[in-house]
Design an enzyme around this catalytic site. Structure first.
Site, PDB file in Angstrom:
ATOM      1  CG  ASP A 199      -0.197   0.367   2.544  1.00  0.00           C
ATOM      2  OD1 ASP A 199       0.981  -0.320   2.691  1.00  0.00           O
ATOM      3  OD2 ASP A 199      -0.607   0.849   3.281  1.00  0.00           O
ATOM      4  CD  GLU A 202       7.181   3.432   1.420  1.00  0.00           C
ATOM      5  OE1 GLU A 202       7.667   3.835   2.376  1.00  0.00           O
ATOM      6  OE2 GLU A 202       7.519   3.142   0.308  1.00  0.00           O
TER       7      GLU A 202
END
Ligand code: NOJ
Ligand code: NOJ
Length: 476
Positions: A199, A202
């Site tokens: 995402d 991270e």
């Protein structure tokens, strides 16, 4: 910075302002803060010793080291610069920003041509253009989508300027496989969106609302560009995949909790319920008037806005201490990254708060356009709290009732629009209390003390401010 550029920016701002801009202290501050944001943002583009076109996430080189070109941050910054390109009639400023885009184009070509572990979803590059090879959450497939979005806008700009040859050579040819950078990114997105990735924060491997929304936008705009350039087969394919994405995006809705879950099918959950400010970061970066998919005025989105506000009002000391101010917003309530380490307490972020302000401005604009076209806003169980809350904050308590339709000729319609603009301002005023004396913005604001922390001069914070400024101007 070149003096004439700064002057151009100032003039562009002033000409962009219309009469309804008050001369009040707050409006003045938004102008000053925009100029400062532009100045600081500009410093992080092509810094000394970097390959031109590099956008560092922050000048901080340690604790934390953000001195990299993150594809996501860089592309969002370029999308912000694009708004200057569209708004200004000043030839000096236009040339200057176009030049920065050409640098970005050449650098992107070199990034794409290197073998990297994350393929085109590689997350970040050193300032000399090499991919970062250490362990990281990769790929992050929002990157190529955001990059394509920025470059597609630039392609149209070039076409208008009579430079279609350059577009066909560097940006979009109709070849397969393609060496042209937009098409390469679009093919990657169209073929890989079903795979799990990391995402935007991270941290989570899975399928993400943010990523999917920007992928959909890239494919839709890519399809339009492909048609324009005569690549109809590709256009149909990108369109079809963008529609397939829509079904997946709607699956993120969690009706019991009244929010879109940030991630589905996570490989590990990290104890997040799914309420996340990235829903709004995604929406304000991808929203286009006239697109009926997930409108900003969708009652689910308004309900989600209320859930986000309610949640963040309750968790940070700086919010609890100021109950009548708009709350500062963080990434997600369970966040444990404090800008330096990951096992700490999360804080409010400038980007989250600023983009949430932008949501209110953009919603105000979108609703007033809809009302003028004769559309009504239905008060539903999902949006009733959001609307009532905003109303009662700025106008003498007025009954908004379930099942009511707000329409163009109503007094409540005008009040709602005004209240949304005020609410956007309330978030910006919150930000105003925490920026540095020279308009500096880091990544985060300490939840207890209100001191800035995390990466300094975060480029993305400045881009978000500039976007909020433009969105405010467009809403007033
Ligand atoms: C850890 C954080 O949790 C994550 O969100 C961030 O992107 C990385 N560190 C890099 O700074
Ligand atoms: C951490 C954030 O979580 C991520 O979204 C961002 O790309 C990097 N920092 C760099 O700013």
């Amino acid at each position: 910075m070149h003096g004439s550029i700064l002057l151009s920016v100032i003039l562009a701002f002033i000409f962009g302002l219309n009469n309804s801009w008050g001369q009040d202290d707050f409006s003045q501050w938004t102008i000053e803060q925009s100029l400062r944001s532009y100045k600081f943002l500009h410093k992080n583009i092509s810094p000394p010793a970097s390959v031109p076109g590099t956008v560092v996430a922050s000048p901080s080189r340690s604790n934390p080291d953000y001195y990299f070109h993150w594809v996501r941050d860089a592309s969002l910054v370029m999308l912000t610069l694009e708004r200057f390109l569209q708004k200004t009639s000043d030839p000096v400023l236009k040339d200057y920003i176009a030049h920065q885009f050409f640098d970005f184009v050449y650098l992107t070509r070199s990034h794409q041509q290197q073998n990297s572990a994350g393929s085109l979803g590689e997350v970040k590059y050193h300032i000399d253009g090499r991919p970062f090879v250490g362990p990281w959450g990769r790929p992050q497939n929002d990157g190529p989508a955001l990059r394509a979005m920025a470059l597609i806008q630039f392609a149209y700009f070039l076409i208008k300027e009579g430079k279609e040859d350059f577009v066909r050579l560097w940006l979009y040819d109709s070849n397969l496989p393609s060496e042209s950078i937009i098409k390469k990114d679009l093919e990657y997105v169209a073929h890989n969106w079903r795979n799990k990735d990391f995402d935007l924060w991270e941290e989570v491997e899975g399928h993400h609302f943010f990523t999917r929304l920007v992928q959909r936008r890239a494919l839709k705009e890519g399809a339009a560009l492909a048609t324009f350039l005569g690549d109809q087969g590709a256009s149909d394919f990108y369109s079809k995949e963008s529609v397939n994405l829509e079904k997946e995006i709607l699956r993120h809705w969690d009706g019991d909790n009244r929010f879109f879950k940030a991630s589905l099918n996570p490989t590990s959950t990290r104890g997040k319920a799914g309420l996340d400010s990235s829903i709004f970061i995604a929406l304000i970066s991808t929203y286009r008037e006239g697109d009926s998919f997930l409108k900003l005025s969708d009652d689910k989105i308004m309900g989600n806005a209320q859930s986000l506000k309610d949640s963040f009002s309750k968790i940070y000391q700086i919010n609890l201490k100021n109950p009548d101010k708009a709350p500062l917003i963080g990434r997600y309530p369970e966040d444990t990254y404090n800008g330096y380490e990951t096992n700490a307490l999360g804080n409010p972020w400038f980007i989250a708060t600023l983009d949430f302000a932008s949501y209110h401005y953009k919603l105000a604009k979108s609703l007033s356009l809809d009302f003028k076209k004769g559309k009504k806003l239905l008060v539903t169980p999902l949006n009733v709290n959001f609307i009532q809350d905003i109303f009662s904050k700025y106008f003498s308590p007025r009954l908004i009732v379930l099942g009511q339709s707000i329409k163009n000729e109503d007094q409540s319609m005008k009040q709602l629009i005004k209240a949304l603009q005020n609410e956007g301002d309330a978030y910006l005023k919150g930000v105003r209390s925490y920026v540095g004396p020279l308009g500096e913005m880091s990544e985060q604001v300490n939840r207890d003390s209100g001191q800035m922390q995390g990466a300094q001069h975060l480029t993305w914070s400045y881009a978000s401010f500039l976007n909020a400024f433009f969105n405010r101007a467009e809403a007033l």
